[in-house]
Structures are given as C-alpha cells and as structure tokens.
Design an enzyme around this catalytic site. Structure first.
Site, short mmCIF file in Angstrom:
data_model
loop_
_atom_site.label_atom_id
_atom_site.label_comp_id
_atom_site.label_asym_id
_atom_site.label_seq_id
_atom_site.Cartn_x
_atom_site.Cartn_y
_atom_site.Cartn_z
N LEU A 96 -75.59 7.69 -18.36
CA LEU A 96 -74.43 8.59 -18.40
C LEU A 96 -73.39 8.22 -17.32
O LEU A 96 -72.66 9.08 -16.84
CB LEU A 96 -74.85 10.06 -18.27
CG LEU A 96 -75.80 10.58 -19.35
CD1 LEU A 96 -76.13 12.07 -19.11
CD2 LEU A 96 -75.22 10.42 -20.76
N SER A 97 -73.35 6.93 -16.95
CA SER A 97 -72.36 6.53 -15.95
C SER A 97 -70.95 6.47 -16.54
O SER A 97 -69.97 6.54 -15.82
CB SER A 97 -72.72 5.17 -15.33
OG SER A 97 -72.75 4.18 -16.34
N LEU A 146 -81.35 1.15 -16.43
CA LEU A 146 -82.21 0.07 -16.92
C LEU A 146 -82.53 -0.94 -15.83
O LEU A 146 -83.37 -1.81 -16.00
CB LEU A 146 -81.53 -0.65 -18.10
CG LEU A 146 -81.34 0.20 -19.36
CD1 LEU A 146 -80.38 -0.49 -20.31
CD2 LEU A 146 -82.66 0.47 -20.05
N SER A 183 -68.91 -10.39 -26.66
CA SER A 183 -67.47 -10.15 -26.77
C SER A 183 -66.74 -11.45 -27.08
O SER A 183 -67.17 -12.54 -26.67
CB SER A 183 -66.98 -9.60 -25.43
OG SER A 183 -65.58 -9.66 -25.36
N TYR A 186 -66.99 -9.85 -15.53
CA TYR A 186 -67.43 -9.14 -16.75
C TYR A 186 -67.68 -10.13 -17.88
O TYR A 186 -68.73 -10.13 -18.52
CB TYR A 186 -66.37 -8.11 -17.18
CG TYR A 186 -66.46 -7.76 -18.64
CD1 TYR A 186 -67.47 -6.92 -19.10
CD2 TYR A 186 -65.57 -8.30 -19.57
CE1 TYR A 186 -67.58 -6.64 -20.46
CE2 TYR A 186 -65.67 -8.02 -20.91
CZ TYR A 186 -66.67 -7.19 -21.35
OH TYR A 186 -66.80 -6.93 -22.69
N LYS A 206 -71.29 -11.55 -20.05
CA LYS A 206 -71.53 -11.68 -21.50
C LYS A 206 -72.01 -13.09 -21.83
O LYS A 206 -72.92 -13.29 -22.62
CB LYS A 206 -70.26 -11.33 -22.29
CG LYS A 206 -69.87 -9.87 -22.19
CD LYS A 206 -70.95 -8.96 -22.76
CE LYS A 206 -70.69 -7.49 -22.53
NZ LYS A 206 -71.84 -6.63 -22.85
N TYR A 237 -67.81 -8.97 -30.35
CA TYR A 237 -66.80 -8.02 -30.82
C TYR A 237 -65.41 -8.51 -30.47
O TYR A 237 -65.17 -8.95 -29.35
CB TYR A 237 -66.95 -6.65 -30.15
CG TYR A 237 -68.33 -6.07 -30.09
CD1 TYR A 237 -69.29 -6.33 -31.07
CD2 TYR A 237 -68.67 -5.23 -29.03
CE1 TYR A 237 -70.55 -5.76 -30.99
CE2 TYR A 237 -69.93 -4.66 -28.95
CZ TYR A 237 -70.87 -4.94 -29.92
OH TYR A 237 -72.11 -4.37 -29.83
N ASN A 267 -57.22 0.05 -21.88
CA ASN A 267 -57.06 -0.50 -23.23
C ASN A 267 -55.92 0.15 -23.98
O ASN A 267 -55.52 1.29 -23.71
CB ASN A 267 -58.37 -0.35 -24.02
CG ASN A 267 -59.50 -1.15 -23.37
OD1 ASN A 267 -60.48 -0.57 -22.93
ND2 ASN A 267 -59.34 -2.45 -23.28
N ARG A 286 -49.38 -8.91 -18.54
CA ARG A 286 -50.46 -8.44 -17.67
C ARG A 286 -51.30 -9.65 -17.25
O ARG A 286 -51.62 -10.49 -18.09
CB ARG A 286 -51.32 -7.43 -18.46
CG ARG A 286 -52.41 -6.78 -17.68
CD ARG A 286 -53.07 -5.66 -18.49
NE ARG A 286 -53.87 -6.15 -19.61
CZ ARG A 286 -54.61 -5.38 -20.40
NH1 ARG A 286 -54.64 -4.05 -20.22
NH2 ARG A 286 -55.30 -5.88 -21.39
N1 UFG Z 1 -51.67 -3.55 -23.66
C1 UFG Z 1 -50.41 -3.08 -23.41
N2 UFG Z 1 -50.28 -1.91 -22.71
C2 UFG Z 1 -51.38 -1.20 -22.25
C3 UFG Z 1 -52.67 -1.70 -22.54
C4 UFG Z 1 -52.78 -2.88 -23.25
O1 UFG Z 1 -49.40 -3.69 -23.80
O2 UFG Z 1 -51.19 -0.17 -21.62
C5 UFG Z 1 -51.80 -4.80 -24.41
C6 UFG Z 1 -52.53 -5.86 -23.60
O3 UFG Z 1 -51.66 -6.51 -22.72
C7 UFG Z 1 -53.07 -6.74 -24.72
C8 UFG Z 1 -53.34 -5.75 -25.87
O4 UFG Z 1 -52.58 -4.59 -25.56
O5 UFG Z 1 -52.09 -7.64 -25.12
C9 UFG Z 1 -54.80 -5.36 -25.98
O6 UFG Z 1 -55.24 -4.94 -24.69
P1 UFG Z 1 -56.64 -4.22 -24.47
O7 UFG Z 1 -56.77 -3.96 -23.00
O8 UFG Z 1 -56.79 -3.06 -25.38
O9 UFG Z 1 -57.69 -5.31 -24.95
P2 UFG Z 1 -57.96 -6.78 -24.40
O10 UFG Z 1 -57.80 -7.68 -25.58
O11 UFG Z 1 -57.20 -7.10 -23.20
O12 UFG Z 1 -59.45 -6.61 -23.90
C10 UFG Z 1 -60.51 -6.42 -24.78
C11 UFG Z 1 -61.63 -5.63 -24.13
C12 UFG Z 1 -62.20 -6.38 -22.99
C13 UFG Z 1 -62.57 -7.77 -23.41
C14 UFG Z 1 -61.40 -8.44 -24.07
C15 UFG Z 1 -61.75 -9.76 -24.64
O13 UFG Z 1 -61.14 -4.41 -23.65
O14 UFG Z 1 -63.37 -5.71 -22.59
O15 UFG Z 1 -60.94 -7.65 -25.16
O16 UFG Z 1 -62.92 -9.62 -25.38
F1 UFG Z 1 -62.92 -8.52 -22.34
#
Ligand code: UFG
Length: 340
Positions: free
Chosen positions: A34-35, A60, A125, A150, A154, A178, A200, A296
């Site tokens: 539950l973290s 775990l 991932s 992170y 994986k 994923y 995200n 970003r």
């Molecule tokens: N984005 C924005 N504004 C925000 C948040 C995200 O423009 O406030 C953009 C990001 O720059 C990116 C896209 O939306 O271009 C998706 O971003 P997410 O953070 O939702 O997802 P990511 O693809 O960056 O990350 C995801 C998972 C990570 C994993 C990564 C690759 O969250 O855990 O895919 O597998 F590492």
C-alpha cells in the site's frame, strides 16, 4: 480454481487485472505494501468482479514473509506488478528503486522455486527500447541503455527472469512490455490515483479539467511528428488487464514450449499529445486549459508497438479506442470527486 498471486494487486494495472482474472474464473491473492495505493481498492475489486481477493499487506523485500505466504497458499502462478515506477524519483533515489524493484523480484523467484510454482508474468515496459531507430517496435528491437534507474530495473528484471529459467528448467516466464497504459474501468469506479502532482499525461489532463490544476503544459512542440508534439502508443488499462489473463492462461495451460517469452502490449497506433487532448475534448465535451512548453528532459520523440506477436502468438488484441481511453479516465476523475 487456479490461484493467482498478484503482487501490487491494489495498484492501477494490478487492480484492473485482478478484476479480469476473477471474471475469468481465477482465485486472486494480493500482496501489496500500500505504498502507492489504498485498502479501499479491495472494495472496488469486489464490487466490480463479485469476489474479494485474499489480501496481505507487507513488503516483498521481506523474504521471510514472502516464503510464509507461499507456504500458506497453494499458488498456481504469479503476476508480479509490485514496483516503484516514477522515472524522476528513480534518478534521485536509485537505491530505493534497486532495493524495491529487484530484491522483491529475487525473493518472489526464490519462493517460487522453493514451492514448485512454475509460472510468472512480469510487468516490463517499452522503456527498455529507449528511442527506437525503427518503428513500429517489435520484440526483436534492440534494447538501449536505460535512461533512468527505473528503466534499468525493468531491464535487469527481465535478465533475472531469463537467468532463473536457465537455472530452473521447470520455470516459465513471460515479460510483458507495456506501452502507455491509460483510462479506467468502464463503470468509472476504478482507475489511477496518483499521489501528488501527476507525472503522466492522462491524469494531468483529467485533474486540469476538473480544476485541481491550472493548466496542462504540453512538453515539446518541435518534434518530428504529425503536429510537433510527442507520440506514444496509449493502451486502455482494461485491454492491458485482459492481456495478463491470456498470459496466465498460456503459462497454466502450457501453451508454449518456450521458457521465456516477451510480448509488446500496445495498440500499434501512435497518437500525439495534441491528439490526446483533442480526443479528450471531443469525447467528454469538456474544455481543457493548456499551453505549450519546452521539451521535458529525458523524453523520447515517438514510439509505438508492433502488435503482431501479441496478436498472433498470445492471441490478444487491444480493442478500445483513444476516445474510450480519454472518456473513461474522465468518468473516473469525476467519480473520485464525488467521493470527496
Ligand atoms: N506530457 C505533457 N505534459 C504533461 C505530462 C506529459 O506534455 O504534463 C507528455 C510527455 O512529455 C510525453 C507524453 O505526454 O510526450 C506522455 O508522457 P507520460 O509521462 O504520460 O508517459 P511517458 O511516455 O513519458 O512515460 C511512460 C511511463 C513511464 C515509462 C515510459 C516508457 O509513465 O513509466 O512510458 O515506458 F518509463
């Protein structure tokens, strides 16, 4: 009834998978510390599936507790979700990630061997591919050096599984890579509850739309994509959950001779950040306040999956559309508000 241990089963993907497993006639047992989730997720799983999973709360990393659990219950297969997943935090606190994500996996694999449990599904991932040179990404696409601790957990997790399948000829492991899981249960009563400010895209969109955040910043407008914003393969969390049921079936029914297999889980379609925003506005009728911002750090330009192997070999195909992803995420955000 086959008993499936779901570690991290009260988390976002774990809880949706628990629901689908129960609906498909499996008994679900959850271990979660539950973290990053709350105990009331069990009520939601029960309400949406008709059955309450067995639940124990512990870390775990505690191998004695893991061993006891395996001795107490006659487990048929494991789905190992439990892990930390915040990319930025992992850069700041790498040891936190190695200890939690890798020691836990080692303890689970040891307990499985000790108790003759022969099947495990592992949450991996698409981050293992980094920015791929060729799209779409197949399972044979080369693994790139990880961009964060992170991501490295994986990659190492996958290697730990492979090593263990060599050492233990009874073990079968499936790693599921994923792409970008989003959306919520169609009831709107189970979804993602990020703590603090979401990293995200989808939770940031829904929290902005509901007024918790002033505006969404679109990170990067000069990528070499359809509209300059970054492209990802967003996949509905319920489709993703169903893929886990297929993977468990594959292990339990010994559908494959291979001891170690990898599948990409995505829709095969890339959508830009702008396209996700447009889908949200269209499917919900809600306006979204957003502005454009610089790229970003650490973001890749674009990625999307080849789904051929998952479709043909695993026998699974993502069915839900981007509009279903954005509208279900919105339904869930409103449900959360109604609970306050
Ligand atoms: N984005 C924005 N504004 C925000 C948040 C995200 O423009 O406030 C953009 C990001 O720059 C990116 C896209 O939306 O271009 C998706 O971003 P997410 O953070 O939702 O997802 P990511 O693809 O960056 O990350 C995801 C998972 C990570 C994993 C990564 C690759 O969250 O855990 O895919 O597998 F590492």
């Amino acid at each position: 009834m086959k008993k499936i241990l779901v570690t991290g089963g009260t988390g976002y993907i774990g809880s949706h998978t628990a629901i689908e497993l129960i609906k498909n006639g499996y008994e679900v047992l959850i271990i979660d510390d539950l973290s990053n989730s709350t105990i009331d997720v069990l009520d939601r799983i029960e309400k949406l599936s008709g059955k309450r999973p067995v639940f124990e709360q512990f870390k775990l990393r505690d191998s004695a507790k893991v061993d006891d659990f395996f001795e107490d219950y006659d487990i048929d297969a494991v789905i190992h979700f439990a892990a930390y997943k915040a990319v930025g935090e992992s850069v700041q606190f790498p040891m936190k990630y190695y200890k939690n994500n890798l020691v836990s996996l080692a303890n689970v694999l040891d307990a499985m061997k000790e108790n003759n449990v022969s099947g495990i599904v592992f949450s991996s991932s698409c981050t293992v591919y980094g920015q791929p040179d060729v799209l779409p990404v197949t399972e044979d696409t080369p693994i790139k050096p990880a961009e964060s601790p992170y991501g490295r957990t994986k990659q190492i997790g996958e290697e730990m599984l492979q090593d263990q399948t060599v050492a233990d000829t009874n073990l079968k492991a499936i790693a599921l890579r994923y792409f970008n899981p989003v959306g919520a249960h169609e009831s709107g009563e189970n979804g993602e509850s990020p703590t603090g400010v979401p990293n995200n895209l989808m939770p940031f969109i829904t929290q902005t739309a509901i007024g918790m955040r002033d505006e969404l910043k679109v990170f990067g407008t000069d990528y070499n994509t359809v509209d300059g914003t970054a492209v990802r393969d967003y996949i509905h969390v319920v489709d993703l959950a169903k893929a886990h049921v297929k993977a468990v079936e594959r292990l339990i029914e010994s559908k494959s001779d291979k001891q170690y297999e990898v599948f990409n889980l995505g829709t095969g379609n890339g959508f830009s950040v702008k396209q996700v925003i447009d889908s949200f506005v269209k499917s919900t009728g809600v306006e979204l306040n957003y502005s454009y911002a610089p790229r970003r750090d650490g973001d890749i330009e674009q990625t999307y999956a080849s789904t051929t192997k998952a479709n043909d070999v695993l026998g699974w195909k993502a069915e839900k559309t981007l509009d279903e992803m954005t509208s279900s995420a919105w339904k869930w955000e409103q449900y959360l508000l109604s609970l306050k």
